[in-house]
Design an enzyme around this catalytic site. Structure first.
Site, PDB file in Angstrom:
ATOM      1  N   ARG A   9     -93.415  26.547  13.485  1.00  0.00           N
ATOM      2  CA  ARG A   9     -92.991  26.945  12.141  1.00  0.00           C
ATOM      3  C   ARG A   9     -91.474  26.943  12.060  1.00  0.00           C
ATOM      4  O   ARG A   9     -90.773  27.215  13.034  1.00  0.00           O
ATOM      5  CB  ARG A   9     -93.522  28.347  11.793  1.00  0.00           C
TER       6      ARG A   9
ATOM      7  N   GLU B 102     -98.237  34.216   1.192  1.00  0.00           N
ATOM      8  CA  GLU B 102     -97.964  35.406   1.993  1.00  0.00           C
ATOM      9  C   GLU B 102     -98.653  36.607   1.355  1.00  0.00           C
ATOM     10  O   GLU B 102     -99.342  36.493   0.347  1.00  0.00           O
ATOM     11  CB  GLU B 102     -96.461  35.574   2.169  1.00  0.00           C
TER      12      GLU B 102
END
Length: 331
Positions: free
Chosen positions: A321, A3
């Site tokens: 996801r 991320e």
């Protein structure tokens, strides 16, 4: 998938250890040979991250764009320097999988402390191999330069540091105009954009969409850098139902999401951890930094009781996801 905080940390690593140096560029795997030849021998002049994308600038305005995707990682090896701040911070925690909390004798700590300037391994031999992706791990390395391990797409080598890239989703050489085109398609990044301007851009992009906020936060054209962990944790911290359409959210709620992302991203870059629980006492903080299971509100906690209300955390699949949330606190 790494991320935003991880990519910013990688860009900072390049800024400390390669910017300003001539770089030998090769493709041990062979798949990037043509691209490597375009920048081989040039001086690296800048490194920057925008969300999950990283851009390394070389002289004559050529850029290496890298998106790690799910499987990508950088390995840094060589003389990864420490400074006085790091030495003083020995024992503080800041990296997934590390040990040593300040009360465990000489147990080696890896990336340490808030605002550290380098990512070298404290207590390890000077010549170090550091892997940077979603998690960061360090080990000693023998010989110089080290032999490539596995399928190395691109190797960047100076006289004291080598960086090996494996498994990226994107790895290409671009000119300045093409880089700007990529950046223009991305949503605001709190560490790149002006805070107020970024907030207004995120607000506008969410309020005109009837897509669930749980999907919008993962859309890199809406806001940059948020992945599965931060998405789940930010929604819980805001007590937001992930299924609520963006267009239905009050303006102040969206603004608070942006400000919370700025806050959490800063913590992530400083510590190397996606720390999303506030107000922990010292022992709880040590435990959280040592073990992911103790550092999140809902992520990876499906079937376990909510830390606030006791309702079991739910896991569902949204756009391929995993989405974690509390059906009570986030109703």
């Amino acid at each position: 998938m790494p991320e935003g905080h991880s990519v910013h940390r990688i860009a900072r690593q390049f800024g400390r250890h390669m910017v300003g140096d001539a770089v030998a560029v090769s493709s041990p795997q062979g798949r990037f040979a043509e691209g490597a030849a375009l920048i081989d021998g040039r001086t690296m002049t800048a490194s920057r991250a925008v969300g999950k994308q990283m851009f390394l600038e070389f002289d004559e305005a050529l850029w290496l764009r890298v998106h790690l995707g799910i499987y990508g990682a950088w390995d840094f090896s060589g003389d990864l320097r420490q400074d006085a701040t790091q030495r003083a911070a020995r024992g503080r925690m800041g990296q997934t999988g590390m040990r040593g909390t300040g009360d465990e004798g000489d147990a080696p700590a890896t990336v340490v402390g808030e605002h550290e300037d380098s990512l070298s391994s404290i207590g390890a031999p000077r010549r170090t191999r550091l892997r940077m992706a979603e998690a960061e791990t360090a080990a000693a390395v023998e010989g110089w330069p080290p032999e490539p391990i596995g399928q190395v797409r691109v190797r960047l080598l100076t006289d004291r540091v080598v960086a090996d890239l494996r498994g990226p989703t994107a790895c290409e050489v671009l000119d300045a105009a093409a880089v700007q085109t990529v950046i223009d398609a991305l949503g605001p990044d709190p560490l790149v954009d002006d805070a107020q301007e970024g907030e207004e851009r995120m607000l506008a992009r969410i309020r005109r969409r009837r897509v669930p906020i749980g999907l919008l936060l993962m859309d890199q054209s809406v806001v940059s850098g948020i992945g599965n962990v931060y998405r789940a944790e930010m929604l819980f911290r805001a007590r937001l139902d992930p299924h609520t359409p963006g267009a239905n959210l009050p303006e102040d709620v969206i603004r608070d999401l942006w400000r919370d992302w700025r806050y959490l991203l800063g913590i992530g870059v400083d510590t190397g951890q996606m720390m999303t629980m506030d107000g922990l006492d010292e022992e709880s903080r040590k435990r959280a930094l040592r073990n992911r299971a103790d550092r999140h509100w809902v992520y990876k906690r499906e079937g376990l009781p909510c830390r606030i209300c006791g309702t079991h955390i739910v896991l569902e699949v949204a756009a391929g996801r995993k989405l974690y949330y509390c059906p009570s606190c986030q109703s």
